[in-house]
Write a protein that holds these residues in place. Sequence first.
Motif, PDB file in Angstrom:
ATOM      1  N   GLU A 261      68.959  25.144  79.381  1.00 51.96           N
ATOM      2  CA  GLU A 261      69.559  26.469  79.167  1.00 51.96           C
ATOM      3  C   GLU A 261      69.284  27.402  80.349  1.00 51.96           C
ATOM      4  N   LEU A 262      68.110  27.300  80.955  1.00 47.00           N
ATOM      5  CA  LEU A 262      67.796  28.114  82.134  1.00 47.00           C
ATOM      6  C   LEU A 262      68.711  27.736  83.288  1.00 47.00           C
ATOM      7  N   ARG A 263      68.932  26.452  83.480  1.00 48.02           N
ATOM      8  CA  ARG A 263      69.815  25.993  84.550  1.00 48.02           C
ATOM      9  C   ARG A 263      71.241  26.454  84.300  1.00 48.02           C
ATOM     10  N   ARG A 264      71.705  26.358  83.065  1.00 50.93           N
ATOM     11  CA  ARG A 264      73.068  26.813  82.734  1.00 50.93           C
ATOM     12  C   ARG A 264      73.230  28.304  82.994  1.00 50.93           C
ATOM     13  N   HIS A 265      72.237  29.086  82.627  1.00 50.90           N
ATOM     14  CA  HIS A 265      72.290  30.534  82.840  1.00 50.90           C
ATOM     15  C   HIS A 265      72.366  30.847  84.334  1.00 50.90           C
ATOM     16  N   ALA A 266      71.540  30.180  85.122  1.00 55.15           N
ATOM     17  CA  ALA A 266      71.545  30.397  86.576  1.00 55.15           C
ATOM     18  C   ALA A 266      72.879  29.984  87.177  1.00 55.15           C
ATOM     19  N   VAL A 267      73.440  28.881  86.724  1.00 55.25           N
ATOM     20  CA  VAL A 267      74.728  28.411  87.244  1.00 55.25           C
ATOM     21  C   VAL A 267      75.827  29.409  86.915  1.00 55.25           C
ATOM     22  N   ARG A 268      75.813  29.943  85.693  1.00 57.39           N
ATOM     23  CA  ARG A 268      76.815  30.963  85.318  1.00 57.39           C
ATOM     24  C   ARG A 268      76.695  32.201  86.197  1.00 57.39           C
ATOM     25  N   MET A 269      75.454  32.635  86.436  1.00 54.78           N
ATOM     26  CA  MET A 269      75.245  33.831  87.260  1.00 54.78           C
ATOM     27  C   MET A 269      75.735  33.597  88.688  1.00 54.78           C
TER      28      MET A 269
ATOM     29  N   ALA B 250      81.037  36.763 100.173  1.00 54.60           N
ATOM     30  CA  ALA B 250      81.825  35.900 101.061  1.00 54.60           C
ATOM     31  C   ALA B 250      81.201  34.520 101.244  1.00 54.60           C
ATOM     32  N   HIS B 251      79.875  34.431 101.149  1.00 53.82           N
ATOM     33  CA  HIS B 251      79.187  33.176 101.400  1.00 53.82           C
ATOM     34  C   HIS B 251      78.330  32.790 100.201  1.00 53.82           C
ATOM     35  N   GLU B 252      78.145  31.486 100.023  1.00 55.67           N
ATOM     36  CA  GLU B 252      77.318  30.994  98.915  1.00 55.67           C
ATOM     37  C   GLU B 252      75.880  31.498  99.040  1.00 55.67           C
ATOM     38  N   THR B 253      75.362  31.543 100.271  1.00 60.10           N
ATOM     39  CA  THR B 253      73.993  31.999 100.485  1.00 60.10           C
ATOM     40  C   THR B 253      73.809  33.434 100.004  1.00 60.10           C
ATOM     41  N   ALA B 254      74.781  34.288 100.263  1.00 60.21           N
ATOM     42  CA  ALA B 254      74.704  35.680  99.815  1.00 60.21           C
ATOM     43  C   ALA B 254      74.743  35.758  98.296  1.00 60.21           C
TER      44      ALA B 254
ATOM     45  N   LYS C 176      72.901  22.508  92.159  1.00 62.86           N
ATOM     46  CA  LYS C 176      73.214  21.126  92.539  1.00 62.86           C
ATOM     47  C   LYS C 176      72.916  20.159  91.402  1.00 62.86           C
ATOM     48  N   GLN C 177      71.780  20.353  90.729  1.00 63.90           N
ATOM     49  CA  GLN C 177      71.417  19.469  89.621  1.00 63.90           C
ATOM     50  C   GLN C 177      72.431  19.582  88.495  1.00 63.90           C
ATOM     51  N   HIS C 178      72.920  20.780  88.248  1.00 64.98           N
ATOM     52  CA  HIS C 178      73.943  20.971  87.218  1.00 64.98           C
ATOM     53  C   HIS C 178      75.212  20.196  87.587  1.00 64.98           C
ATOM     54  N   GLU C 179      75.587  20.232  88.857  1.00 61.14           N
ATOM     55  CA  GLU C 179      76.769  19.495  89.298  1.00 61.14           C
ATOM     56  C   GLU C 179      76.562  17.984  89.143  1.00 61.14           C
ATOM     57  N   ILE C 180      75.358  17.505  89.425  1.00 59.11           N
ATOM     58  CA  ILE C 180      75.045  16.082  89.259  1.00 59.11           C
ATOM     59  C   ILE C 180      75.116  15.701  87.784  1.00 59.11           C
ATOM     60  N   ASP C 181      74.523  16.522  86.929  1.00 58.27           N
ATOM     61  CA  ASP C 181      74.518  16.240  85.491  1.00 58.27           C
ATOM     62  C   ASP C 181      75.914  16.297  84.888  1.00 58.27           C
ATOM     63  N   ALA C 182      76.806  17.072  85.494  1.00 51.67           N
ATOM     64  CA  ALA C 182      78.158  17.237  84.949  1.00 51.67           C
ATOM     65  C   ALA C 182      79.064  16.057  85.274  1.00 51.67           C
ATOM     66  N   ARG C 183      78.672  15.229  86.239  1.00 53.17           N
ATOM     67  CA  ARG C 183      79.500  14.073  86.602  1.00 53.17           C
ATOM     68  C   ARG C 183      79.457  13.023  85.493  1.00 53.17           C
ATOM     69  N   PRO C 184      80.558  12.300  85.318  1.00 53.79           N
ATOM     70  CA  PRO C 184      80.529  11.204  84.342  1.00 53.79           C
ATOM     71  C   PRO C 184      79.595  10.090  84.820  1.00 53.79           C
ATOM     72  N   ARG C 185      78.914   9.482  83.875  1.00 50.31           N
ATOM     73  CA  ARG C 185      78.017   8.383  84.215  1.00 50.31           C
ATOM     74  C   ARG C 185      78.819   7.103  84.376  1.00 50.31           C
ATOM     75  N   PRO C 186      78.455   6.272  85.344  1.00 44.93           N
ATOM     76  CA  PRO C 186      79.186   5.025  85.565  1.00 44.93           C
ATOM     77  C   PRO C 186      79.178   4.140  84.316  1.00 44.93           C
ATOM     78  N   GLY C 187      80.334   3.561  84.013  1.00 49.77           N
ATOM     79  CA  GLY C 187      80.424   2.636  82.898  1.00 49.77           C
ATOM     80  C   GLY C 187      80.601   3.278  81.543  1.00 49.77           C
TER      81      GLY C 187
ATOM     82  N   THR D 177      65.365  27.201  95.288  1.00 50.12           N
ATOM     83  CA  THR D 177      65.198  26.732  93.909  1.00 50.12           C
ATOM     84  C   THR D 177      66.490  26.912  93.130  1.00 50.12           C
ATOM     85  N   LEU D 178      67.111  28.047  93.288  1.00 52.20           N
ATOM     86  CA  LEU D 178      68.373  28.317  92.605  1.00 52.20           C
ATOM     87  C   LEU D 178      69.463  27.370  93.091  1.00 52.20           C
ATOM     88  N   ARG D 179      69.527  27.126  94.387  1.00 51.02           N
ATOM     89  CA  ARG D 179      70.497  26.184  94.937  1.00 51.02           C
ATOM     90  C   ARG D 179      70.283  24.788  94.329  1.00 51.02           C
TER      91      ARG D 179
END
Length: 75
Positions: free
Chosen positions: A10-18, A27-31, A53-64, A47-49
């Motif tokens: 839930e903490l990761r989801r909140h950070a990703v939404r923000m 203009a830039h992701e860093t900003a 990234k971890q959220h994007e990895i978790d959102a991918r479909p798992r092979p098979g 840490t936020l980055r």
Amino acid sequence: MARPSRHPLELRRHAVRMVAEARDDHAHETAALQAVTDKLGTGSRETLRNRVKQHEIDARPRPGTTTEESARSRR
């Protein structure tokens, strides 16, 4: 293969939404990451980055697996 996240889901989801909301205002992701880090008042931009990234990895479909099976196994 990527390791599972150490951060609570839930903490990761909140950070990703923000970050997603802040990207429209900056203009830039860093900003956007810095703005969210300043707003939260904790952690670092890197840490936020990593959470985003971890959220994007978790959102991918798992092979098979189908999309439905993949989503069900993450809940």
